[in-house]
Scaffold this active site. Structure first.
Site, PDB file in Angstrom:
ATOM      1  N   TYR A 186       0.947  -1.246   0.093  1.00 21.48           N
ATOM      2  CA  TYR A 186      -0.025  -0.174  -0.125  1.00 21.48           C
ATOM      3  C   TYR A 186       0.775   1.356   0.059  1.00 21.48           C
ATOM      4  CZ  TYR A 186       1.046   0.563   5.049  1.00 21.48           C
ATOM      5  OH  TYR A 186       1.486   0.894   6.225  1.00 21.48           O
ATOM      6  N   CYS A 187       0.372   2.410  -0.582  1.00 20.69           N
ATOM      7  CA  CYS A 187       0.808   3.699  -0.400  1.00 20.69           C
ATOM      8  C   CYS A 187      -0.154   4.747   0.326  1.00 20.69           C
ATOM      9  CB  CYS A 187       1.604   4.170  -1.862  1.00 20.69           C
ATOM     10  SG  CYS A 187       0.058   4.481  -2.989  1.00 20.69           S
ATOM     11  N   TRP A 188       0.014   5.918  -0.114  1.00 17.03           N
ATOM     12  CA  TRP A 188      -0.854   6.904   0.376  1.00 17.03           C
ATOM     13  C   TRP A 188      -2.493   6.569  -0.027  1.00 17.03           C
ATOM     14  CZ3 TRP A 188      -1.920  10.081   4.073  1.00 17.03           C
ATOM     15  CH2 TRP A 188      -2.947  11.408   4.139  1.00 17.03           C
ATOM     16  N   TYR A 206      -3.375   3.748   2.440  1.00 19.21           N
ATOM     17  CA  TYR A 206      -3.393   4.201   3.731  1.00 19.21           C
ATOM     18  C   TYR A 206      -4.742   4.863   4.340  1.00 19.21           C
ATOM     19  CZ  TYR A 206      -2.448   7.129   8.059  1.00 19.21           C
ATOM     20  OH  TYR A 206      -2.547   7.570   9.307  1.00 19.21           O
TER      21      TYR A 206
END
Length: 361
Positions: free
Chosen positions: A95-97, A124
């Site tokens: 995952y990222c932002w 996130y």
């Protein structure tokens, strides 16, 4: 290639993955992340700032080209280091932002390697919305009992020993990295961000059995600079308490040992004196500073307790008016007395646990 997507971030769902990979920059990761996640950034803090600046001020294509080069290099580094020993059946969640380019880039490469890779849809932000929903908008099912008592009555130590004995505990001060008072800052260990505190808190709550009693310390609604979120605070405010009772002189001796690290730092001590929410005369301040200088820590602790901590505790107890299950007397710095107190508290909590589970105590 095996690339999947998911929005399921329940504790049970996350256990299906061999690694939770946070591809955001170290700075983003430090502020907050999924419990148990490993930070394998595809852009460093500096690289992210550079690419963002190019994107806004120069040229979007150039930003993608520069960013792509950084991402390729960084993912290659992770493949050669943190991921070098992962077997063919390795199954990561990435995952990222917000589930976009950074996580997509890494997930594509990992899936090309042959690993069954899943991307968290929404990144996130999906996780953070769930944290807010559960800790701000919902009601917790847990049943709490509080360890209460004046400052220096060894509440934290009793709580830790109950945990070692197999009872369910919630160590709020440990999660907040603060001992819950003006003297509570831990040297060399800054408090987590509010978001990270809430993530740690939710991770612990998810690991507890709501059918059993959970023991926690009686705290104010803030621990240092971290706020206890409403869903938990509501349950704590209505929880019954077990009071630890100790003489002021005994508590002062205990505090002199427990807070010796703080008193040893004269600048930190002077800063704490300046933050006391009461007026102290120049003469009294000079007297306290002299006590610290001379190593008269028990006398200093007792002076501050009498003037500030004990009155503050008495006001708080009247304000919250929690039901009292019983009182346990102890001498906090006496090992045998502490063991006896833990046994008595454990008996009370055990009876409550048995009642909650429908068993004979």
């Amino acid at each position: 290639m095996s690339l999947e997507v998911t929005e399921d971030i329940s504790a049970a769902a996350l256990t299906r993955y061999d690694m939770l990979i946070d591809t955001r920059s170290p700075g983003e990761f430090a502020e907050d992340h999924l419990p148990g996640a490993v930070n394998l950034p595809v852009l460093s803090d500096e690289e992210r700032a550079e690419v963002g600046t190019i994107y806004v001020q120069d040229d979007r294509f150039k930003a993608r080209r520069v960013g792509g080069a950084y991402v390729a290099r960084n993912v290659a580094h992770h493949l050669q280091t943190a991921l070098a020993d992962k077997p063919g059946g390795f199954r990561p969640l990435v995952y990222c932002w917000r589930g976009g380019m950074r996580s997509g880039a890494m997930a594509t490469i990992l899936s090309q390697v042959g690993w069954r890779t899943t991307v968290l849809t929404g990144g996130y932000r999906t996780y953070r919305r769930e944290v807010v929903r559960r800790l701000y908008d919902q009601t917790l099912d847990h049943r709490f009992v509080l360890l209460d008592g004046h400052t220096g009555s060894a509440k934290t130590e009793v709580l830790g020993r109950l945990g070692e004995a197999g009872f369910q505990i919630l160590d709020l001060e440990g999660l907040a990295a603060h001992r819950g008072s003006l003297f509570g800052a831990l040297p060399g260990r800054p408090q987590p961000s509010q978001k990270l505190f809430e993530s740690r808190l939710l991770g612990v709550l998810d690991a507890l059995d709501p059918a059993r009693v959970v023991v926690a310390e009686a705290e104010s609604s803030k621990i240092g600079q971290r706020m206890i979120p409403p869903a938990l605070w509501t349950r704590l405010a209505e929880a019954p308490r077990i009071e630890l009772v100790a003489e002021a002189a005994d508590r002062a001796r205990y505090l002199a040992t427990a807070y010796a690290d703080v008193v040893a730092d004269r600048k930190a001590l002077d800063d704490i004196f300046a933050r006391l929410p009461i007026r102290i005369s120049a003469e009294r301040l000079a007297s306290w500073q002299a006590m610290a200088e001379q190593g008269a820590l028990a006398e200093l602790a007792q002076a501050i307790m009498v003037l500030h901590y004990d009155p503050a505790y008495d006001r708080s107890r009247k304000r919250h008016d929690r039901a009292l299950l019983g009182a346990v007397s102890l001498v906090p710095d006496h090992p045998a007395s502490l063991v006896e107190a833990v046994d008595r508290v454990a008996q009370m909590v055990g009876e409550l646990d048995a009642s909650a589970l429908g068993r004979d105590p």
